[in-house]
Design an enzyme around this catalytic site. Structure first.
Site, mmCIF file in Angstrom:
data_model
loop_
_atom_site.group_PDB
_atom_site.id
_atom_site.type_symbol
_atom_site.label_atom_id
_atom_site.label_comp_id
_atom_site.label_asym_id
_atom_site.label_seq_id
_atom_site.Cartn_x
_atom_site.Cartn_y
_atom_site.Cartn_z
ATOM 1 N N ARG A 51 -4.693 14.642 -3.257
ATOM 2 C CA ARG A 51 -5.562 14.395 -4.371
ATOM 3 C C ARG A 51 -6.760 13.573 -3.816
ATOM 4 O O ARG A 51 -7.901 13.975 -4.031
ATOM 5 C CB ARG A 51 -4.905 13.591 -5.319
ATOM 6 C CG ARG A 51 -4.842 14.129 -6.734
ATOM 7 C CD ARG A 51 -3.362 13.349 -7.187
ATOM 8 N NE ARG A 51 -2.453 13.294 -6.343
ATOM 9 C CZ ARG A 51 -1.475 14.182 -6.059
ATOM 10 N NH1 ARG A 51 -1.475 15.142 -7.035
ATOM 11 N NH2 ARG A 51 -0.595 14.239 -5.154
ATOM 12 N N THR A 52 -6.505 12.466 -2.969
ATOM 13 C CA THR A 52 -7.599 11.687 -2.606
ATOM 14 C C THR A 52 -8.535 12.480 -1.635
ATOM 15 O O THR A 52 -9.741 12.425 -1.643
ATOM 16 C CB THR A 52 -7.146 10.088 -1.860
ATOM 17 O OG1 THR A 52 -6.340 9.836 -2.715
ATOM 18 C CG2 THR A 52 -8.402 9.458 -1.632
ATOM 19 N N LYS A 80 -5.031 11.103 21.280
ATOM 20 C CA LYS A 80 -5.299 11.117 22.724
ATOM 21 C C LYS A 80 -5.482 9.420 22.980
ATOM 22 O O LYS A 80 -5.760 8.981 24.265
ATOM 23 C CB LYS A 80 -6.651 11.612 23.164
ATOM 24 C CG LYS A 80 -6.798 13.051 23.010
ATOM 25 C CD LYS A 80 -8.159 13.746 23.562
ATOM 26 C CE LYS A 80 -8.258 14.985 23.306
ATOM 27 N NZ LYS A 80 -9.566 15.317 23.478
ATOM 28 N N ARG A 101 -8.558 7.245 5.654
ATOM 29 C CA ARG A 101 -7.070 6.726 5.105
ATOM 30 C C ARG A 101 -6.195 6.601 6.332
ATOM 31 O O ARG A 101 -6.333 7.500 7.204
ATOM 32 C CB ARG A 101 -6.402 8.002 4.207
ATOM 33 C CG ARG A 101 -4.810 7.523 3.928
ATOM 34 C CD ARG A 101 -4.341 8.416 3.101
ATOM 35 N NE ARG A 101 -4.959 8.081 1.563
ATOM 36 C CZ ARG A 101 -4.344 8.474 0.705
ATOM 37 N NH1 ARG A 101 -3.368 9.422 0.611
ATOM 38 N NH2 ARG A 101 -4.386 8.205 -0.560
ATOM 39 N N HIS A 129 -6.096 0.602 -2.237
ATOM 40 C CA HIS A 129 -6.473 1.644 -2.473
ATOM 41 C C HIS A 129 -7.757 1.801 -3.387
ATOM 42 O O HIS A 129 -7.268 2.075 -4.565
ATOM 43 C CB HIS A 129 -5.225 2.525 -2.943
ATOM 44 C CG HIS A 129 -5.505 4.274 -2.953
ATOM 45 N ND1 HIS A 129 -6.881 4.775 -2.861
ATOM 46 C CD2 HIS A 129 -4.871 5.293 -2.983
ATOM 47 C CE1 HIS A 129 -6.701 6.073 -2.820
ATOM 48 N NE2 HIS A 129 -5.467 6.414 -3.195
HETATM 49 C C1 NCD Z 1 -1.388 7.273 -3.892
HETATM 50 C C2 NCD Z 1 -1.443 6.639 -2.589
HETATM 51 O O1 NCD Z 1 -1.645 7.314 -1.440
HETATM 52 O O2 NCD Z 1 -1.202 5.255 -2.618
HETATM 53 N N1 NCD Z 1 -1.700 8.489 -4.004
HETATM 54 C C3 NCD Z 1 -3.215 8.842 -4.427
HETATM 55 O O3 NCD Z 1 -3.955 8.507 -3.607
HETATM 56 N N2 NCD Z 1 -3.082 9.308 -5.345
HETATM 57 C C4 NCD Z 1 -0.150 6.770 -4.522
HETATM 58 C C5 NCD Z 1 1.249 7.355 -3.744
HETATM 59 O O4 NCD Z 1 1.116 7.935 -2.708
HETATM 60 O O5 NCD Z 1 2.330 7.153 -4.297
#
Ligand code: NCD
Length: 309
Positions: A51-52, A80, A101, A129
């Site tokens: 999703r993100t 590397k 991320r 997040h």
């Molecule tokens: C979340 C995350 O990555 O922290 N997912 C997301 O970005 N929608 C929640 C999760 O992974 O449980």
């Protein structure tokens, strides 16, 4: 130049404007279709994501921009031995804005320090997040009509769940928000959140183990997955993973207008038979994630409202 590391990087006023912009984008998408013509978003994902990453990419494409990036550490020069800081410094030469991320807490902050372009924290380990929080706030404000005067239950892995940490930080700024923290003892919210965020700000909260006891009082139930990848040993994960399962019977205990949110991905913690309940808002929430990320990209690229960024 501004980065987004935590939801607190935006004032409540700025957040309101951003959510208003996201609602306008939802209602008039064509107005924004060329706002980022010629601009590029880099998505630098050292940890899995559906999703993100894809909602960031969809957001930039919807704005007329383009995207580049990598979706795992193995496919970048991290394999590397390159530091995130060097990687981001270089990506600054190729893109206008970046979302990162990383499994390590603080990695996004390190990346932002040498960056020449705005950096967005798309999740740093078990820490924060912020763009999920923007998504959550937009969902609550749009579907409930308010961010104040709510009782919200946060259920599941409150220890490692970064979405929970960011959401608590963001919601304490609204009046009359009460938290019901529902978790097994081992997955309670970290002390730094309980003491430095909730208690220090006199925010009302209670901690419970049984979801059934919390259900009748909640306006919002925010379910979370047990964060398998942050456990030190598999046995503990297996013992914890099915601690909570929200099902039709438990939904009968809830208010008729309670909303169920979940950042997704879900594993077992919400039974699929809840998906058809009109109170289940987690798939809508994923859709709101695109609008809010469009609004965030426009805000960080200082879009003026009439031309392209
Ligand atoms: C979340 C995350 O990555 O922290 N997912 C997301 O970005 N929608 C929640 C999760 O992974 O449980």
């Amino acid at each position: 130049m501004r980065h987004l590391m935590s939801p607190l990087d935006l004032s409540v006023g700025e957040l309101d404007n951003l959510l208003d912009l996201a609602n306008d984008i939802e209602n008039h998408p064509q107005k924004y279709a060329h706002a980022c013509d010629g601009r590029k978003l880099a998505t630098c994902f050292y940890e899995p994501s559906t999703r993100t990453r894809l909602s960031f990419e969809a957001a930039m494409l919807n704005l007329g921009g383009s995207v580049l990036g990598f979706s795992s550490a193995d496919s970048s020069s991290a394999a590397k031995g390159e530091s995130v800081s060097d990687t981001m410094r270089v990506i600054s030469c190729y893109a206008d804005i970046a979302a990162i991320r990383h499994p390590k807490e603080g990695a996004a902050l390190v990346a932002s320090q040498k960056s020449l372009i705005p950096v967005i924290n798309a999740g740093d380990g078990g820490h924060q997040h912020p763009t999920q929080t923007l998504t959550d706030l937009l969902t609550i404000r749009t579907l409930k009509g308010r961010l104040d005067n709510i009782t919200i239950g946060l259920c599941g892995d409150l220890k490692f769940g970064r979405t929970v940490h960011s959401l608590i930080n963001a919601l304490i700024r609204y009046s009359n928000v009460t938290f019901v923290l529902i978790s097994p003892d081992e997955l309670r919210v970290p002390d730094y959140i309980r003491e430095d965020v909730l208690e220090k700000n006199d925010v009302p909260y209670e901690e419970l183990e049984r979801l059934e006891l919390a259900m009748p009082k909640l306006d919002i139930l925010y379910m979370t997955r047990v964060q398998k990848e942050r456990f030190f040993n598999e046995e503990d994960y297996i013992r914890m993973k099915d601690f909570y399962i929200l099902n039709k019977e438990k939904m009968e205990l809830a208010k008729p207008d309670m909303l169920v949110l979940h950042p997704l991905p879900r594993v077992n913690e919400i039974s699929v038979d809840v998906d058809d309940d009109p109170r289940a808002a987690y798939f809508k929430q994923a859709q709101y994630g695109v609008y809010v990320r469009m609004a965030l990209i426009l805000t960080l690229l200082k879009w003026k409202g009439d031309t392209t960024c």
